[in-house]
Design a protein around this motif. Sequence first.
Motif, PDB file in Angstrom:
ATOM      1  N   GLY A 195       2.175  25.644  11.821  1.00  0.00           N
ATOM      2  CA  GLY A 195       2.117  26.966  11.193  1.00  0.00           C
ATOM      3  C   GLY A 195       0.733  27.352  10.700  1.00  0.00           C
ATOM      4  N   VAL A 196      -0.280  26.807  11.352  1.00  0.00           N
ATOM      5  CA  VAL A 196      -1.653  27.049  10.906  1.00  0.00           C
ATOM      6  C   VAL A 196      -2.052  28.515  11.045  1.00  0.00           C
ATOM      7  N   ALA A 197      -1.413  29.245  11.928  1.00  0.00           N
ATOM      8  CA  ALA A 197      -1.764  30.652  12.130  1.00  0.00           C
ATOM      9  C   ALA A 197      -1.591  31.484  10.863  1.00  0.00           C
ATOM     10  N   SER A 198      -0.732  31.035   9.960  1.00  0.00           N
ATOM     11  CA  SER A 198      -0.478  31.783   8.719  1.00  0.00           C
ATOM     12  C   SER A 198      -1.342  31.308   7.549  1.00  0.00           C
ATOM     13  N   ILE A 199      -2.210  30.326   7.801  1.00  0.00           N
ATOM     14  CA  ILE A 199      -3.075  29.793   6.745  1.00  0.00           C
ATOM     15  C   ILE A 199      -4.174  30.814   6.421  1.00  0.00           C
ATOM     16  N   ASP A 200      -4.503  30.941   5.136  1.00  0.00           N
ATOM     17  CA  ASP A 200      -5.559  31.879   4.728  1.00  0.00           C
ATOM     18  C   ASP A 200      -6.956  31.380   5.086  1.00  0.00           C
ATOM     19  N   HIS A 201      -7.162  30.080   4.939  1.00  0.00           N
ATOM     20  CA  HIS A 201      -8.532  29.567   5.127  1.00  0.00           C
ATOM     21  C   HIS A 201      -8.466  28.146   5.681  1.00  0.00           C
ATOM     22  N   ALA A 202      -9.218  27.892   6.739  1.00  0.00           N
ATOM     23  CA  ALA A 202      -9.294  26.563   7.338  1.00  0.00           C
ATOM     24  C   ALA A 202     -10.678  25.978   7.111  1.00  0.00           C
ATOM     25  N   VAL A 203     -10.708  24.691   6.788  1.00  0.00           N
ATOM     26  CA  VAL A 203     -11.973  23.969   6.643  1.00  0.00           C
ATOM     27  C   VAL A 203     -12.003  22.866   7.697  1.00  0.00           C
ATOM     28  N   VAL A 204     -12.957  22.949   8.598  1.00  0.00           N
ATOM     29  CA  VAL A 204     -13.116  21.935   9.642  1.00  0.00           C
ATOM     30  C   VAL A 204     -14.205  20.973   9.176  1.00  0.00           C
ATOM     31  N   ALA A 205     -13.794  19.780   8.785  1.00  0.00           N
ATOM     32  CA  ALA A 205     -14.729  18.814   8.201  1.00  0.00           C
ATOM     33  C   ALA A 205     -14.874  17.580   9.075  1.00  0.00           C
ATOM     34  N   ILE A 206     -14.779  17.772  10.376  1.00  0.00           N
ATOM     35  CA  ILE A 206     -14.913  16.661  11.321  1.00  0.00           C
ATOM     36  C   ILE A 206     -16.401  16.424  11.548  1.00  0.00           C
ATOM     37  N   GLY A 207     -16.939  15.393  10.939  1.00  0.00           N
ATOM     38  CA  GLY A 207     -18.382  15.235  10.967  1.00  0.00           C
ATOM     39  C   GLY A 207     -18.923  14.300  12.030  1.00  0.00           C
ATOM     40  N   ASN A 208     -18.075  13.502  12.635  1.00  0.00           N
ATOM     41  CA  ASN A 208     -18.577  12.477  13.551  1.00  0.00           C
ATOM     42  C   ASN A 208     -18.112  12.673  14.989  1.00  0.00           C
ATOM     43  N   ASN A 209     -17.564  13.843  15.289  1.00  0.00           N
ATOM     44  CA  ASN A 209     -17.067  14.107  16.635  1.00  0.00           C
ATOM     45  C   ASN A 209     -17.287  15.576  16.952  1.00  0.00           C
ATOM     46  N   LEU A 210     -18.438  15.860  17.569  1.00  0.00           N
ATOM     47  CA  LEU A 210     -18.825  17.248  17.840  1.00  0.00           C
ATOM     48  C   LEU A 210     -17.817  17.956  18.732  1.00  0.00           C
ATOM     49  N   GLU A 211     -17.336  17.271  19.765  1.00  0.00           N
ATOM     50  CA  GLU A 211     -16.380  17.886  20.687  1.00  0.00           C
ATOM     51  C   GLU A 211     -15.097  18.281  19.957  1.00  0.00           C
ATOM     52  N   ALA A 212     -14.583  17.386  19.132  1.00  0.00           N
ATOM     53  CA  ALA A 212     -13.355  17.674  18.384  1.00  0.00           C
ATOM     54  C   ALA A 212     -13.563  18.827  17.412  1.00  0.00           C
ATOM     55  N   SER A 213     -14.717  18.877  16.789  1.00  0.00           N
ATOM     56  CA  SER A 213     -15.020  19.945  15.842  1.00  0.00           C
ATOM     57  C   SER A 213     -15.081  21.299  16.537  1.00  0.00           C
ATOM     58  N   ILE A 214     -15.719  21.339  17.700  1.00  0.00           N
ATOM     59  CA  ILE A 214     -15.834  22.585  18.463  1.00  0.00           C
ATOM     60  C   ILE A 214     -14.461  23.042  18.954  1.00  0.00           C
ATOM     61  N   LEU A 215     -13.687  22.122  19.520  1.00  0.00           N
ATOM     62  CA  LEU A 215     -12.363  22.481  20.035  1.00  0.00           C
ATOM     63  C   LEU A 215     -11.444  22.950  18.911  1.00  0.00           C
ATOM     64  N   THR A 216     -11.531  22.302  17.779  1.00  0.00           N
ATOM     65  CA  THR A 216     -10.701  22.686  16.635  1.00  0.00           C
ATOM     66  C   THR A 216     -11.059  24.091  16.162  1.00  0.00           C
ATOM     67  N   THR A 217     -12.347  24.381  16.084  1.00  0.00           N
ATOM     68  CA  THR A 217     -12.802  25.715  15.676  1.00  0.00           C
ATOM     69  C   THR A 217     -12.303  26.776  16.656  1.00  0.00           C
ATOM     70  N   MET A 218     -12.388  26.488  17.926  1.00  0.00           N
ATOM     71  CA  MET A 218     -11.902  27.423  18.953  1.00  0.00           C
ATOM     72  C   MET A 218     -10.400  27.652  18.812  1.00  0.00           C
ATOM     73  N   ASN A 219      -9.661  26.582  18.558  1.00  0.00           N
ATOM     74  CA  ASN A 219      -8.206  26.699  18.408  1.00  0.00           C
ATOM     75  C   ASN A 219      -7.834  27.556  17.204  1.00  0.00           C
ATOM     76  N   LEU A 220      -8.532  27.341  16.109  1.00  0.00           N
ATOM     77  CA  LEU A 220      -8.252  28.108  14.891  1.00  0.00           C
ATOM     78  C   LEU A 220      -8.538  29.590  15.120  1.00  0.00           C
ATOM     79  N   LYS A 221      -9.629  29.869  15.804  1.00  0.00           N
ATOM     80  CA  LYS A 221      -9.972  31.257  16.116  1.00  0.00           C
ATOM     81  C   LYS A 221      -8.918  31.874  17.016  1.00  0.00           C
ATOM     82  N   ALA A 222      -8.463  31.116  18.011  1.00  0.00           N
ATOM     83  CA  ALA A 222      -7.453  31.617  18.947  1.00  0.00           C
ATOM     84  C   ALA A 222      -6.131  31.909  18.240  1.00  0.00           C
TER      85      ALA A 222
END
Length: 221
Positions: free
Chosen positions: A63-90
């Motif tokens: 149910g993340v689509a209804s969340i007001d604010h997401a914090v992506v704090a993945i610091g050691n995996n650039l690919e995972a951080s980028i994909l997660t950001t894209m997913n949240l935006k989508a």
Amino acid sequence: MKKSFIVIGLGRFGSFVAKSLANLNCDILAMDISEDCVTEIARDIEHCVIADSTKISTLKELGVASIDHAVVAIGNNLEASILTTMNLKALGVKNITVRSDSEGYREIYERLGATEVIIPEEASATSLANQIASDAILDYYAIDKDYAIVQIQVGPKFPSQTLIDLNLRNKFDVNIVGIIHEDKFYIPRGTDYLVPSDIMVLVGTKQKIRKVDAFINQETK
């Protein structure tokens, strides 16, 4: 209505953000792919989940689509951080704060949909500078270029008074979102007293917070 947050990535930075939001009485979901990280923070955060944020189907199920604010704090995996950001935006999450270990990736994250990019080293330097510049400021977190959340301790000579009498909002245009009294956090009412050694949790512009700091220090002399 309380704002809802999800913190994805529960290393040192992500765990600190999650616990700080929880202390501010926010609705929060903490998430990491590591069972050890989730187990560790489960002592402090009620809602935790072991899951892979690079899979958009997983985020949908949570149910993340209804969340007001997401914090992506993945610091050691650039690919995972980028994909997660894209997913949240989508999924249409409007506010996305992303941790980046390098200034060079700021523009990339912003183009992918991040509304704010935090570089921990820079944020820590700002926090440290503000803390050591004042004896009263115990913790400092910059929300954006203008606003910050700050903890200011009340000095031993400060005259006890109610928040209504103190009137910080009208005097300085800042909000007291919490008080820590004898190591216990609570959300105050106007009739509650502020007493020496209490810690105020304030939200406001950095300029106005500096004025409150000066006022508190002046009152404690």
